[in-house]
Enzyme design. Structure first.
Site, PDB file in Angstrom:
ATOM      1  N   ARG A   1       0.535  -1.032   0.341  1.00 48.24           N
ATOM      2  CA  ARG A   1       0.030   0.158  -0.255  1.00 48.24           C
ATOM      3  C   ARG A   1       1.176   1.480   0.023  1.00 48.24           C
ATOM      4  O   ARG A   1       1.879   1.355   1.065  1.00 48.24           O
ATOM      5  CB  ARG A   1      -0.998  -0.222   1.290  1.00 48.24           C
TER       6      ARG A   1
ATOM      7  N   THR B   1      -0.461   7.342  -0.824  1.00 49.52           N
ATOM      8  CA  THR B   1      -1.905   7.533  -1.558  1.00 49.52           C
ATOM      9  C   THR B   1      -2.361   6.575  -1.083  1.00 49.52           C
ATOM     10  O   THR B   1      -3.898   6.470  -1.246  1.00 49.52           O
ATOM     11  CB  THR B   1      -1.470   7.207  -3.081  1.00 49.52           C
TER      12      THR B   1
ATOM     13  N   ASP C   1       1.048  -2.816  12.226  1.00 51.65           N
ATOM     14  CA  ASP C   1       1.607  -2.845  10.985  1.00 51.65           C
ATOM     15  C   ASP C   1       1.709  -4.311  11.279  1.00 51.65           C
ATOM     16  O   ASP C   1       2.755  -5.408  11.581  1.00 51.65           O
ATOM     17  CB  ASP C   1       2.607  -1.953  10.811  1.00 51.65           C
TER      18      ASP C   1
ATOM     19  N   ASP D   1       5.000  -5.902   9.733  1.00 54.19           N
ATOM     20  CA  ASP D   1       6.261  -5.340  10.468  1.00 54.19           C
ATOM     21  C   ASP D   1       6.293  -5.989  11.932  1.00 54.19           C
ATOM     22  O   ASP D   1       6.810  -6.628  11.615  1.00 54.19           O
ATOM     23  CB  ASP D   1       6.081  -3.826  10.516  1.00 54.19           C
TER      24      ASP D   1
HETATM   25  C1  PRP Z   1      -1.211  -4.180   4.948  1.00 57.21           C
HETATM   26  C2  PRP Z   1      -1.467  -5.016   5.480  1.00 57.21           C
HETATM   27  C3  PRP Z   1      -2.742  -5.622   3.903  1.00 57.21           C
HETATM   28  C4  PRP Z   1      -3.062  -3.868   3.464  1.00 57.21           C
HETATM   29  C5  PRP Z   1      -4.664  -3.199   4.079  1.00 57.21           C
HETATM   30  O1  PRP Z   1      -0.359  -4.471   4.269  1.00 57.21           O
HETATM   31  O2  PRP Z   1      -0.993  -6.720   5.120  1.00 57.21           O
HETATM   32  O3  PRP Z   1      -2.214  -5.960   2.069  1.00 57.21           O
HETATM   33  O4  PRP Z   1      -2.122  -3.029   4.477  1.00 57.21           O
HETATM   34  O5  PRP Z   1      -4.442  -2.070   4.110  1.00 57.21           O
HETATM   35  P1  PRP Z   1      -5.510  -2.273   2.905  1.00 57.21           P
HETATM   36  O6  PRP Z   1      -6.906  -2.667   3.395  1.00 57.21           O
HETATM   37  O7  PRP Z   1      -6.089  -0.321   2.927  1.00 57.21           O
HETATM   38  O8  PRP Z   1      -5.202  -2.046   1.149  1.00 57.21           O
HETATM   39  P2  PRP Z   1       1.352  -3.430   3.483  1.00 57.21           P
HETATM   40  O9  PRP Z   1       0.640  -2.747   2.646  1.00 57.21           O
HETATM   41  O10 PRP Z   1       1.370  -2.504   4.621  1.00 57.21           O
HETATM   42  O11 PRP Z   1       1.841  -4.306   3.353  1.00 57.21           O
HETATM   43  P3  PRP Z   1       3.138  -5.810   3.856  1.00 57.21           P
HETATM   44  O12 PRP Z   1       2.097  -6.926   4.171  1.00 57.21           O
HETATM   45  O13 PRP Z   1       3.912  -5.451   2.716  1.00 57.21           O
HETATM   46  O14 PRP Z   1       3.233  -4.885   5.038  1.00 57.21           O
HETATM   47  N1  URA Z   2      -2.246  -2.983   6.896  1.00 55.51           N
HETATM   48  C1  URA Z   2      -1.992  -3.169   8.632  1.00 55.51           C
HETATM   49  O1  URA Z   2      -1.260  -3.554   8.823  1.00 55.51           O
HETATM   50  N2  URA Z   2      -2.455  -2.335   9.514  1.00 55.51           N
HETATM   51  C2  URA Z   2      -3.046  -1.244   9.160  1.00 55.51           C
HETATM   52  O2  URA Z   2      -3.824  -0.962  10.645  1.00 55.51           O
HETATM   53  C3  URA Z   2      -3.473  -1.561   8.308  1.00 55.51           C
HETATM   54  C4  URA Z   2      -2.949  -1.202   7.366  1.00 55.51           C
END
Ligand code: PRP
Ligand code: URA
Length: 209
Positions: free
Chosen positions: A104, A108, A200, A203
């Site tokens: 994400r 944006t 997160d 993370d």
């Molecule tokens: C997080 C989570 C989802 C997304 C949710 O991933 O695991 O994929 O955000 O957010 P949304 O519903 O607003 O799209 P992230 O983009 O942080 O990537 P990661 O899993 O690589 O940490």
């Molecule tokens: N992605 C995450 O990992 N946590 C949130 O709360 C939203 C998006």
């Protein structure tokens, strides 16, 4: 309109509470996410049809039941979805695993695709898309669209925690996709994080930050 299934089994709720706790470290976090995913697999497969079979026991012939010819694929959204794969596979060991890489954009909040590898026969499979967090819904909706563009017909979405905004987005974009979650939280904050959520997920799973 798709259905939202709140998975309120006490074991799921208890473990999600531990997952939320800011004092839970990566090792325990990973173990708990895997355990919850396994319990969720039990609930998500509840509607799989059964067929009657006969099985010879050491004592006689039993009329029994088997899941009837179901082909399943589990599709984690990278990265955080990876944390749920092994738990799901514990209960659905014959499932194939497809991967969709999305992150994400922090400015944006739009999903950006960077990887995709799926089983060749996605159109014939029951697909279970997994990602711990459904926040704005942008990532899940894009992943589902991605699968539909490749012929997928039967898709379920499984997450640990959902925001109302994410549920609305997925339901508007994909009225045929049921959502399974342990909790629906209050809202998103200005950075698109679920409040209170768990922080997160990626993370916390992988110890990055
Ligand atoms: C997080 C989570 C989802 C997304 C949710 O991933 O695991 O994929 O955000 O957010 P949304 O519903 O607003 O799209 P992230 O983009 O942080 O990537 P990661 O899993 O690589 O940490
Ligand atoms: N992605 C995450 O990992 N946590 C949130 O709360 C939203 C998006």
């Amino acid at each position: 309109m798709s259905e939202v299934h709140i998975l309120d089994h006490p074991l799921i709720q208890h473990k999600v509470t531990l997952i939320r706790d800011e004092n839970t470290g990566s090792k325990e976090f990973r173990e708990l996410v895997e355990e919850v995913a396994m319990l969720m697999a039990y609930e998500v497969t509840r509607d799989f049809p059964l067929q009657e079979v006969e099985v010879k026991t050491p004592v006689g012939l039993a009329k029994a039941k088997k899941i009837s010819g179901r082909k399943v694929a589990i599709v984690p959204i990278l990265r955080a979805g990876l944390g749920m794969v092994n738990g799901m596979l514990r209960l659905i060991p014959a499932a194939k695993v497809g991967h969709i890489g999305l992150y994400r954009d922090p400015e944006t909040l739009q999903p950006v695709e960077y990887y995709c590898k799926l089983p060749t026969d996605v159109s014939e499979r029951d697909l279970i898309v997994i990602d711990p967090m459904l926040a704005t819904g942008g990532s899940a909706s894009a992943a589902i669209q991605f699968l539909k563009d490749r012929g997928a017909k039967k898709i379920k979405l499984v997450c640990l925690i959902a925001a109302p905004e994410g549920i609305k987005k997925v339901q508007e974009d994909h009225a045929d996709v049921d959502i399974y979650t342990a909790a629906v939280d209050e809202r998103l904050n200005d950075h698109g994080y679920i409040v209170p959520g768990l922080g997160d997920a990626g993370d916390r799973l992988f110890g990055t930050k």
